[in-house]
Design a protein around this motif. Structure first.
Motif, PDB file in Angstrom:
ATOM      1  N   ASP A 187       0.839  -1.200   0.000  1.00  0.00           N
ATOM      2  CA  ASP A 187       0.000   0.000   0.000  1.00  0.00           C
ATOM      3  C   ASP A 187       0.874   1.250   0.000  1.00  0.00           C
ATOM      4  N   ALA A 188       0.851   1.970  -1.101  1.00  0.00           N
ATOM      5  CA  ALA A 188       1.697   3.153  -1.250  1.00  0.00           C
ATOM      6  C   ALA A 188       1.377   4.209  -0.204  1.00  0.00           C
ATOM      7  N   GLU A 189       0.118   4.357   0.136  1.00  0.00           N
ATOM      8  CA  GLU A 189      -0.290   5.408   1.072  1.00  0.00           C
ATOM      9  C   GLU A 189       0.301   5.172   2.458  1.00  0.00           C
ATOM     10  N   ALA A 190       0.342   3.917   2.890  1.00  0.00           N
ATOM     11  CA  ALA A 190       0.915   3.609   4.203  1.00  0.00           C
ATOM     12  C   ALA A 190       2.380   4.014   4.247  1.00  0.00           C
ATOM     13  N   TYR A 191       3.119   3.722   3.180  1.00  0.00           N
ATOM     14  CA  TYR A 191       4.534   4.101   3.139  1.00  0.00           C
ATOM     15  C   TYR A 191       4.708   5.613   3.063  1.00  0.00           C
ATOM     16  N   TYR A 192       3.824   6.260   2.315  1.00  0.00           N
ATOM     17  CA  TYR A 192       3.930   7.711   2.200  1.00  0.00           C
ATOM     18  C   TYR A 192       3.771   8.378   3.563  1.00  0.00           C
ATOM     19  N   TYR A 193       2.749   7.976   4.294  1.00  0.00           N
ATOM     20  CA  TYR A 193       2.512   8.620   5.585  1.00  0.00           C
ATOM     21  C   TYR A 193       3.532   8.168   6.641  1.00  0.00           C
ATOM     22  N   ARG A 194       4.048   6.948   6.506  1.00  0.00           N
ATOM     23  CA  ARG A 194       5.128   6.549   7.411  1.00  0.00           C
ATOM     24  C   ARG A 194       6.358   7.395   7.130  1.00  0.00           C
ATOM     25  N   ALA A 195       6.591   7.681   5.854  1.00  0.00           N
ATOM     26  CA  ALA A 195       7.697   8.562   5.483  1.00  0.00           C
ATOM     27  C   ALA A 195       7.496   9.952   6.066  1.00  0.00           C
ATOM     28  N   MET A 196       6.281  10.474   5.953  1.00  0.00           N
ATOM     29  CA  MET A 196       5.990  11.789   6.512  1.00  0.00           C
ATOM     30  C   MET A 196       6.252  11.826   8.012  1.00  0.00           C
ATOM     31  N   SER A 197       5.846  10.738   8.703  1.00  0.00           N
ATOM     32  CA  SER A 197       6.066  10.663  10.151  1.00  0.00           C
ATOM     33  C   SER A 197       7.546  10.647  10.470  1.00  0.00           C
ATOM     34  N   ASN A 198       8.305   9.843   9.734  1.00  0.00           N
ATOM     35  CA  ASN A 198       9.754   9.798   9.959  1.00  0.00           C
ATOM     36  C   ASN A 198      10.401  11.148   9.686  1.00  0.00           C
ATOM     37  N   GLU A 199       9.927  11.816   8.646  1.00  0.00           N
ATOM     38  CA  GLU A 199      10.473  13.128   8.325  1.00  0.00           C
ATOM     39  C   GLU A 199      10.207  14.117   9.467  1.00  0.00           C
ATOM     40  N   LYS A 200       9.003  14.087  10.007  1.00  0.00           N
ATOM     41  CA  LYS A 200       8.663  14.971  11.119  1.00  0.00           C
ATOM     42  C   LYS A 200       9.463  14.630  12.371  1.00  0.00           C
ATOM     43  N   LEU A 201       9.841  13.367  12.507  1.00  0.00           N
ATOM     44  CA  LEU A 201      10.623  12.925  13.669  1.00  0.00           C
ATOM     45  C   LEU A 201      12.124  13.094  13.444  1.00  0.00           C
ATOM     46  N   GLY A 202      12.504  13.672  12.302  1.00  0.00           N
ATOM     47  CA  GLY A 202      13.895  13.946  12.013  1.00  0.00           C
ATOM     48  C   GLY A 202      14.668  12.780  11.440  1.00  0.00           C
ATOM     49  N   LYS A 203      13.982  11.723  11.061  1.00  0.00           N
ATOM     50  CA  LYS A 203      14.649  10.535  10.512  1.00  0.00           C
ATOM     51  C   LYS A 203      14.549  10.585   8.991  1.00  0.00           C
ATOM     52  N   LYS A 204      15.356  11.437   8.397  1.00  0.00           N
ATOM     53  CA  LYS A 204      15.214  11.746   6.981  1.00  0.00           C
ATOM     54  C   LYS A 204      15.622  10.594   6.073  1.00  0.00           C
ATOM     55  N   GLU A 205      16.638   9.820   6.473  1.00  0.00           N
ATOM     56  CA  GLU A 205      17.057   8.702   5.625  1.00  0.00           C
ATOM     57  C   GLU A 205      15.956   7.652   5.525  1.00  0.00           C
ATOM     58  N   LEU A 206      15.325   7.343   6.677  1.00  0.00           N
ATOM     59  CA  LEU A 206      14.218   6.384   6.668  1.00  0.00           C
ATOM     60  C   LEU A 206      13.028   6.942   5.900  1.00  0.00           C
ATOM     61  N   ALA A 207      12.812   8.241   6.046  1.00  0.00           N
ATOM     62  CA  ALA A 207      11.714   8.886   5.330  1.00  0.00           C
ATOM     63  C   ALA A 207      11.926   8.774   3.823  1.00  0.00           C
ATOM     64  N   LEU A 208      13.156   9.028   3.380  1.00  0.00           N
ATOM     65  CA  LEU A 208      13.458   8.947   1.948  1.00  0.00           C
ATOM     66  C   LEU A 208      13.203   7.541   1.422  1.00  0.00           C
ATOM     67  N   GLU A 209      13.603   6.548   2.187  1.00  0.00           N
ATOM     68  CA  GLU A 209      13.373   5.160   1.768  1.00  0.00           C
ATOM     69  C   GLU A 209      11.887   4.887   1.563  1.00  0.00           C
ATOM     70  N   ASP A 210      11.075   5.402   2.481  1.00  0.00           N
ATOM     71  CA  ASP A 210       9.639   5.147   2.373  1.00  0.00           C
ATOM     72  C   ASP A 210       8.986   5.947   1.253  1.00  0.00           C
ATOM     73  N   TYR A 211       9.472   7.166   1.013  1.00  0.00           N
ATOM     74  CA  TYR A 211       8.944   7.920  -0.123  1.00  0.00           C
ATOM     75  C   TYR A 211       9.238   7.168  -1.426  1.00  0.00           C
ATOM     76  N   ILE A 212      10.415   6.583  -1.507  1.00  0.00           N
ATOM     77  CA  ILE A 212      10.793   5.803  -2.688  1.00  0.00           C
ATOM     78  C   ILE A 212       9.883   4.588  -2.830  1.00  0.00           C
ATOM     79  N   LYS A 213       9.611   3.903  -1.695  1.00  0.00           N
ATOM     80  CA  LYS A 213       8.717   2.738  -1.729  1.00  0.00           C
ATOM     81  C   LYS A 213       7.317   3.143  -2.172  1.00  0.00           C
ATOM     82  N   ALA A 214       6.830   4.249  -1.616  1.00  0.00           N
ATOM     83  CA  ALA A 214       5.495   4.719  -1.986  1.00  0.00           C
ATOM     84  C   ALA A 214       5.417   5.004  -3.476  1.00  0.00           C
ATOM     85  N   SER A 215       6.460   5.635  -4.003  1.00  0.00           N
ATOM     86  CA  SER A 215       6.498   5.971  -5.420  1.00  0.00           C
ATOM     87  C   SER A 215       6.590   4.724  -6.289  1.00  0.00           C
TER      88      SER A 215
END
Length: 336
Positions: free
Chosen positions: A290-318
């Motif tokens: 589910d792309a949406e789950a990864y997108y919002y998990r990425a957003m959460s990681n980004e807000k929590l300052g975990k940018k590398e994990l966020a980038l990975e999830d944005y890539i998965k969502a895409s």
């Protein structure tokens, strides 16, 4: 719009429409293979010895019904042809006709069944279903009126009337009849409770909650009733009640992604990114594509300052949704 199980065909048959010539070449071997399968072959062998035995045709029809209702229909009809006084043969043929979508034939078969058992509520009910499927609403409604006088079929009579009302886009009457059906039923139908809940929920009527709860109690392993209750609670701005309903939905089915997403969205709206991440993470595990789950998990990681994990999830969502513009923007933003 949901159609009540009690009114809907019990099995779905998916047919592959191929060229007629190809079908004619393949049909006989396929039928022969089915009729000589392990469980069915003894009855088929017996029929070769006793081709006029109606009970054998009926027995084979019962064995075929769940997997090959079109073949069961032929055997039910042959049994009825050999013994036209047997109600079960006509009723079985009617059921098979409904399952295969031959509703006009079903009306004929249930009508013949009723000639062998006049006034039998089950047959009247099934005939009414066939009429509804054929959009012969007047005939169906007349039968429903008869069924309201039956002690054992009153609830089904009201469900029939509700179905007719829904087909005519009369939500008010549908709600009225469903309520009557639920009230008189010894054990209300799950689908009737859910349909009533959904119709009331569409009007943001809090009365829907009690019907969702009843449905949940009937099927405590089904996540949908309490999830739907949670959705209505959110519309009514009762966040705590919504959270409680979603949690019950997850208890019913720990793999139900929609409930995790709903809880995560609530946390996100409250800027509680730690809890949001937890629920989006659980959603991604429940639905790993589910792309949406990864997108919002990425957003959460980004807000929590975990940018590398966020980038990975944005890539998965895409990767799971090629046209996911927001995910691509996230990739571009974090790739700088």
């Amino acid at each position: 719009m949901r159609k009540l199980t009690i009114l809907a065909i019990g099995l779905a048959i998916v047919a592959c429409n191929q060229q007629q010539a190809h079908n004619s070449q393949q049909q006989e071997p396929a039928v022969d293979s089915v009729l000589n399968a392990d469980i069915i072959q003894p009855v088929t062998d017996s029929l070769q010895q006793f081709p006029d035995n109606h009970a054998l045709y009926y027995r084979r029809a019962l064995l075929l019904f769940n997997t090959h209702p079109e073949l069961a229909l032929k055997d039910f009809q042959q049994a009825a042809k050999l013994d036209a006084t047997n109600t079960d043969y006509w009723a079985g043929a009617g059921e098979a006709a409904l399952v295969t979508g031959n509703n006009k034939l079903a009306t004929e078969l249930f009508t013949k069944a009723l000639t062998t058992a006049p006034g039998y509520p089950y047959l009247q009910y099934k005939l009414a279903i066939a009429h509804v499927e054929e959009k012969q609403y007047a005939a169906a409604d007349s039968l429903a009126d008869l069924l309201t006088q039956s002690k054992d079929a009153r609830d089904q009579a009201f469900y029939l009337k509700a179905r007719i009302a829904e087909d005519h886009q009369d939500t008010t009457r549908a709600i009225q009849y469903l309520r009557q059906g639920v009230e008189v039923a010894a054990r209300p139908e799950y689908e009737a409770l859910m349909e009533l809940g959904d119709l009331l929920s569409s009007r943001r009527d809090a009365a829907a909650i009690s019907y969702y709860v009843q449905a949940w109690k009937l099927d405590s392993a089904n996540a949908v009733p309490m999830y739907n209750a949670g959705q209505l609670y959110e519309q009514l701005q009762q966040t705590d009640a919504a959270i409680s309903a979603y949690r019950k939905s997850i208890v019913a089915d720990p793999g139900y992604e929609a409930a995790y997403m709903a809880l995560a969205h609530i946390s996100r709206k409250q800027n509680n990114w730690k809890d949001a991440f937890t629920f989006y993470n659980l959603a991604a595990k429940a639905a790993p594509t589910d792309a949406e789950a990864y997108y919002y998990r990425a957003m959460s990681n980004e807000k929590l300052g975990k940018k590398e994990l966020a980038l990975e999830d944005y890539i998965k969502a895409s990767s799971f949704r090629k046209d996911y513009g927001e995910a691509k923007e996230g990739i571009k933003r974090l790739s700088k």
